[in-house]
Scaffold this motif. Structure first.
Motif, PDB file in Angstrom:
ATOM      1  N   LEU A   1       4.258   3.331   2.955  1.00 38.88           N
ATOM      2  CA  LEU A   1       2.965   2.674   3.118  1.00 38.88           C
ATOM      3  C   LEU A   1       1.839   3.689   3.018  1.00 38.88           C
ATOM      4  N   GLY A   2       1.966   4.786   3.734  1.00 41.88           N
ATOM      5  CA  GLY A   2       0.938   5.822   3.698  1.00 41.88           C
ATOM      6  C   GLY A   2       0.766   6.419   2.312  1.00 41.88           C
ATOM      7  N   GLN A   3       1.879   6.674   1.643  1.00 39.54           N
ATOM      8  CA  GLN A   3       1.810   7.238   0.294  1.00 39.54           C
ATOM      9  C   GLN A   3       1.143   6.248  -0.663  1.00 39.54           C
ATOM     10  N   ALA A   4       1.539   4.997  -0.602  1.00 38.89           N
ATOM     11  CA  ALA A   4       0.933   3.980  -1.472  1.00 38.89           C
ATOM     12  C   ALA A   4      -0.556   3.844  -1.176  1.00 38.89           C
ATOM     13  N   GLY A   5      -0.899   3.813   0.094  1.00 40.85           N
ATOM     14  CA  GLY A   5      -2.311   3.704   0.474  1.00 40.85           C
ATOM     15  C   GLY A   5      -3.138   4.862  -0.048  1.00 40.85           C
TER      16      GLY A   5
ATOM     17  N   ASP B   1      -7.767   9.288   1.097  1.00 36.12           N
ATOM     18  CA  ASP B   1      -7.484   9.558   2.505  1.00 36.12           C
ATOM     19  C   ASP B   1      -7.965   8.457   3.457  1.00 36.12           C
ATOM     20  N   GLN B   2      -8.971   7.734   3.091  1.00 40.18           N
ATOM     21  CA  GLN B   2      -9.503   6.659   3.936  1.00 40.18           C
ATOM     22  C   GLN B   2      -8.944   5.315   3.467  1.00 40.18           C
ATOM     23  N   TRP B   3      -7.638   5.243   3.325  1.00 37.55           N
ATOM     24  CA  TRP B   3      -6.978   4.118   2.662  1.00 37.55           C
ATOM     25  C   TRP B   3      -6.803   2.874   3.506  1.00 37.55           C
ATOM     26  N   GLN B   4      -6.770   2.987   4.796  1.00 41.60           N
ATOM     27  CA  GLN B   4      -6.384   1.840   5.623  1.00 41.60           C
ATOM     28  C   GLN B   4      -7.359   0.666   5.506  1.00 41.60           C
TER      29      GLN B   4
ATOM     30  N   ARG C   1      -6.812  -3.848  11.806  1.00 44.08           N
ATOM     31  CA  ARG C   1      -5.852  -3.579  12.890  1.00 44.08           C
ATOM     32  C   ARG C   1      -4.423  -3.848  12.441  1.00 44.08           C
ATOM     33  N   THR C   2      -4.262  -4.811  11.561  1.00 43.90           N
ATOM     34  CA  THR C   2      -2.926  -5.121  11.052  1.00 43.90           C
ATOM     35  C   THR C   2      -2.373  -3.934  10.273  1.00 43.90           C
ATOM     36  N   VAL C   3      -3.200  -3.358   9.421  1.00 46.69           N
ATOM     37  CA  VAL C   3      -2.764  -2.191   8.646  1.00 46.69           C
ATOM     38  C   VAL C   3      -2.471  -1.025   9.581  1.00 46.69           C
ATOM     39  N   ARG C   4      -3.289  -0.838  10.601  1.00 48.33           N
ATOM     40  CA  ARG C   4      -3.028   0.246  11.561  1.00 48.33           C
ATOM     41  C   ARG C   4      -1.710   0.027  12.300  1.00 48.33           C
TER      42      ARG C   4
END
Length: 70
Positions: free
Chosen positions: A6-10, A16-19, A31-34
């Motif tokens: 998930l982090g890599q795809a984001g 870096d500010q992907w969320q 909040r769901t992504v977090r």
């Protein structure tokens, strides 16, 4: 999809500010992504598929850009 994937795809999609950007793209709350990123909530298969589609579309657009501007 793992937390690492998930982090890599984001990051690949939005830097870096992907969320927040990923939340907007998926039409879900930040909040769901977090919660996904922390492992607090599981990432459903449908969401994984949407992220894969975003990556595929991004890859296609990058390829077209490079072909047109090489």
């Amino acid at each position: 999809m793992t937390i690492e994937q998930l982090g890599q795809a984001g990051r690949l999609l939005y830097g870096d500010q992907w969320q927040s950007a990923l939340a907007r793209a998926l039409d879900v709350d930040n909040r769901t992504v977090r919660r996904w990123a922390s492992g607090e909530s599981a990432i459903k298969d449908a969401i994984r598929d949407e992220i894969t589609e975003l990556l595929t579309t991004n890859q296609k657009e990058i390829g077209e850009y490079l072909a047109d501007n090489a």
